[in-house]
Design a protein around this motif. Structure first.
Motif, mmCIF file in Angstrom:
data_model
loop_
_atom_site.group_PDB
_atom_site.id
_atom_site.type_symbol
_atom_site.label_atom_id
_atom_site.label_comp_id
_atom_site.label_asym_id
_atom_site.label_seq_id
_atom_site.Cartn_x
_atom_site.Cartn_y
_atom_site.Cartn_z
ATOM 1 N N TRP A 52 0.004 3.216 -0.486
ATOM 2 C CA TRP A 52 -0.480 1.855 -0.672
ATOM 3 C C TRP A 52 0.416 0.853 0.041
ATOM 4 C CZ3 TRP A 52 -1.338 1.966 -6.727
ATOM 5 C CH2 TRP A 52 -2.285 2.953 -7.016
ATOM 6 N N LEU A 53 1.677 1.239 0.229
ATOM 7 C CA LEU A 53 2.626 0.373 0.932
ATOM 8 C C LEU A 53 2.851 0.825 2.372
ATOM 9 C CD1 LEU A 53 5.290 -0.092 -1.891
ATOM 10 C CD2 LEU A 53 3.625 -1.784 -1.117
ATOM 11 N N VAL A 54 2.847 2.144 2.576
ATOM 12 C CA VAL A 54 3.061 2.694 3.925
ATOM 13 C C VAL A 54 1.937 3.698 4.194
ATOM 14 C CG1 VAL A 54 4.753 3.711 5.486
ATOM 15 C CG2 VAL A 54 5.532 2.541 3.423
ATOM 16 N N PRO A 55 0.845 3.281 4.798
ATOM 17 C CA PRO A 55 -0.343 4.123 4.904
ATOM 18 C C PRO A 55 -0.192 5.363 5.765
ATOM 19 C CG PRO A 55 -0.621 2.094 6.161
ATOM 20 C CD PRO A 55 0.617 1.925 5.354
ATOM 21 N N TYR A 192 -6.848 3.318 4.063
ATOM 22 C CA TYR A 192 -6.294 1.996 4.359
ATOM 23 C C TYR A 192 -6.697 0.893 3.384
ATOM 24 C CZ TYR A 192 -4.619 3.882 8.750
ATOM 25 O OH TYR A 192 -3.954 4.617 9.686
ATOM 26 N N ALA A 193 -7.764 1.091 2.610
ATOM 27 C CA ALA A 193 -8.208 0.033 1.696
ATOM 28 C C ALA A 193 -7.140 -0.354 0.673
ATOM 29 C CB ALA A 193 -9.499 0.454 1.000
ATOM 30 N N PRO A 194 -6.480 0.599 -0.008
ATOM 31 C CA PRO A 194 -5.432 0.194 -0.975
ATOM 32 C C PRO A 194 -4.304 -0.598 -0.318
ATOM 33 C CG PRO A 194 -6.069 2.484 -1.313
ATOM 34 C CD PRO A 194 -6.693 2.061 -0.031
ATOM 35 N N PHE A 195 -3.916 -0.190 0.901
ATOM 36 C CA PHE A 195 -2.844 -0.896 1.615
ATOM 37 C C PHE A 195 -3.261 -2.331 1.911
ATOM 38 C CE2 PHE A 195 -1.462 -2.173 5.939
ATOM 39 C CZ PHE A 195 -0.133 -2.441 5.649
ATOM 40 N N VAL A 196 -4.494 -2.522 2.374
ATOM 41 C CA VAL A 196 -4.983 -3.869 2.697
ATOM 42 C C VAL A 196 -5.024 -4.735 1.438
ATOM 43 C CG1 VAL A 196 -6.958 -5.193 3.518
ATOM 44 C CG2 VAL A 196 -6.293 -3.098 4.698
ATOM 45 N N VAL A 197 -5.493 -4.163 0.335
ATOM 46 C CA VAL A 197 -5.565 -4.914 -0.928
ATOM 47 C C VAL A 197 -4.171 -5.324 -1.397
ATOM 48 C CG1 VAL A 197 -6.136 -4.754 -3.378
ATOM 49 C CG2 VAL A 197 -7.732 -3.855 -1.666
ATOM 50 N N VAL A 198 -3.228 -4.385 -1.380
ATOM 51 C CA VAL A 198 -1.853 -4.686 -1.807
ATOM 52 C C VAL A 198 -1.234 -5.742 -0.895
ATOM 53 C CG1 VAL A 198 0.487 -3.751 -1.977
ATOM 54 C CG2 VAL A 198 -1.436 -2.461 -2.911
ATOM 55 N N LEU A 199 -1.480 -5.623 0.409
ATOM 56 C CA LEU A 199 -0.914 -6.586 1.356
ATOM 57 C C LEU A 199 -1.469 -7.981 1.113
ATOM 58 C CD1 LEU A 199 0.941 -6.800 3.842
ATOM 59 C CD2 LEU A 199 -1.073 -6.440 5.276
ATOM 60 N N ILE A 200 -2.773 -8.090 0.895
ATOM 61 C CA ILE A 200 -3.388 -9.399 0.647
ATOM 62 C C ILE A 200 -2.887 -9.992 -0.670
ATOM 63 C CG2 ILE A 200 -5.574 -10.560 0.125
ATOM 64 C CD1 ILE A 200 -6.925 -8.658 2.085
ATOM 65 N N PHE A 210 7.121 -11.501 0.346
ATOM 66 C CA PHE A 210 6.552 -10.156 0.187
ATOM 67 C C PHE A 210 6.537 -9.434 1.526
ATOM 68 C CE2 PHE A 210 2.898 -7.364 0.726
ATOM 69 C CZ PHE A 210 3.110 -6.442 -0.291
ATOM 70 N N LEU A 211 6.138 -10.122 2.577
ATOM 71 C CA LEU A 211 6.068 -9.488 3.897
ATOM 72 C C LEU A 211 7.448 -9.069 4.369
ATOM 73 C CD1 LEU A 211 3.984 -8.741 6.032
ATOM 74 C CD2 LEU A 211 4.433 -10.940 7.143
ATOM 75 N N ILE A 212 8.445 -9.890 4.075
ATOM 76 C CA ILE A 212 9.821 -9.554 4.460
ATOM 77 C C ILE A 212 10.298 -8.325 3.675
ATOM 78 C CG2 ILE A 212 12.218 -10.341 4.393
ATOM 79 C CD1 ILE A 212 11.148 -13.192 4.859
ATOM 80 N N ALA A 213 10.039 -8.314 2.356
ATOM 81 C CA ALA A 213 10.446 -7.178 1.527
ATOM 82 C C ALA A 213 9.728 -5.903 1.970
ATOM 83 C CB ALA A 213 10.138 -7.472 0.057
ATOM 84 N N TRP A 214 8.453 -6.031 2.305
ATOM 85 C CA TRP A 214 7.686 -4.870 2.775
ATOM 86 C C TRP A 214 8.264 -4.335 4.085
ATOM 87 C CZ3 TRP A 214 4.709 -4.367 7.277
ATOM 88 C CH2 TRP A 214 3.945 -3.199 7.356
ATOM 89 N N SER A 215 8.596 -5.227 4.987
ATOM 90 C CA SER A 215 9.169 -4.816 6.276
ATOM 91 C C SER A 215 10.499 -4.095 6.088
ATOM 92 C CB SER A 215 9.356 -6.045 7.183
ATOM 93 O OG SER A 215 8.122 -6.691 7.424
ATOM 94 N N ILE A 216 11.315 -4.588 5.163
ATOM 95 C CA ILE A 216 12.601 -3.942 4.889
ATOM 96 C C ILE A 216 12.380 -2.550 4.306
ATOM 97 C CG2 ILE A 216 14.670 -4.036 3.443
ATOM 98 C CD1 ILE A 216 14.556 -7.093 3.685
ATOM 99 N N PHE A 217 11.434 -2.435 3.391
ATOM 100 C CA PHE A 217 11.133 -1.145 2.763
ATOM 101 C C PHE A 217 10.675 -0.122 3.803
ATOM 102 C CE2 PHE A 217 7.826 1.625 0.873
ATOM 103 C CZ PHE A 217 8.621 2.348 -0.004
ATOM 104 N N VAL A 218 9.739 -0.524 4.657
ATOM 105 C CA VAL A 218 9.245 0.378 5.701
ATOM 106 C C VAL A 218 10.359 0.731 6.676
ATOM 107 C CG1 VAL A 218 7.646 0.616 7.643
ATOM 108 C CG2 VAL A 218 6.877 -0.465 5.522
ATOM 109 N N GLY A 219 11.158 -0.271 7.037
ATOM 110 C CA GLY A 219 12.261 -0.032 7.972
ATOM 111 C C GLY A 219 13.276 0.952 7.414
#
Length: 238
Positions: A52-55, A192-200, A210-219
């Motif tokens: 849901w966070l990293v598809p 991809y639907a759960p990822f899009v929903v969580v992102l929105i 949130f976008l910054i935290a998500w980017s750090i998590f993926v990185g």
């Protein structure tokens, strides 16, 4: 009875025997999505919550010649014909003819015969999967160091697929992600639907933080797997 009659009976019996053998042979060429049969394929499904966070993070398995899925699903446990975390979303057909099944040391077709022999070889596709399965039934599952991708990489190394014994978590993931095909449009939506929903929801509720935290998590995840695979050899199983 004439000789001609005897010959006809012999031919009839021979044809019947061939038909029996044909019926008993496993089907190795037909992919049956409804029955979850993917002969000599890699199969993939989204990993709940994490995807849901990293598809592109999912659960992967490898299939026998008869299409049955094998996947390393937990500590000391390899699933047989019961793909963990849901039905197959993507698959990639592999070619067993690109494997190295050496009858002896001089029969290798891979890039490094000595290292291949040292790591373990196989005499057929199913033999390679069987040996890998027995090996991983004695391993402790760990998402970060010994997981389903490690299981698949070990099998590909044992068979020296494409002449290589350098398969690992990263290139197995990349192979399925870039080369695999979805079984249906619904599988694409399910991925991809759960990822899009969580992102929105994250952007609506918290905005840019949130976008910054998500980017750090993926990185951090990508960095861990790259360093663990290519810099700290032996840390991540393969």
């Amino acid at each position: 009875m004439s000789d001609a009659g005897v010959d006809e009976d012999v031919v009839l019996v021979a044809n019947e025997e061939k038909e029996v053998l044909r019926v008993g042979e496993p089907e190795v060429s037909h992919i049956d999505i409804k029955k979850a049969r993917f002969p000599c394929c890699l199969v993939w499904t989204p990993l709940p919550v994490v995807a849901w966070l990293v598809p592109f993070i999912g659960h992967v398995g490898i299939c026998r010649e008869d299409g049955v899925i094998l996947d390393f699903a937990g500590p000391y446990f390899v699933n047989v014909d019961n793909f963990a975390f849901g039905s197959t979303a993507k698959y990639l057909r592999l070619n067993p003819e690109k494997c190295c099944f050496p009858p002896h040391l001089s029969g290798h077709t891979c890039s490094d015969p000595f290292q291949h022999t040292d790591r373990g070889t196989a005499i057929s596709w199913d033999d390679g999967l069987e040996t890998t399965m027995r090996n991983y039934q004695h391993k402790l599952y760990n998402l970060f160091t010994c997981n389903c991708h490690s299981f698949v990489a070990n099998a590909l190394n044992r068979m020296a697929y494409r002449g290589s014994i350098k398969w690992n978590l990263v290139n197995v993931l990349a192979l399925v992600f870039f080369k695999g095909q979805y079984v249906s449009y619904w599988a694409l939506v399910r991925t991809y639907a759960p990822f899009v929903v969580v992102l929105i929801l994250g952007l609506v509720m918290t905005g840019w933080p949130f976008l910054i935290a998500w980017s750090i998590f993926v990185g951090l995840m990508v960095t861990w797997f790259l360093i663990g695979t290519y810099c700290l050899r032996g840390l991540i199983e393969s």
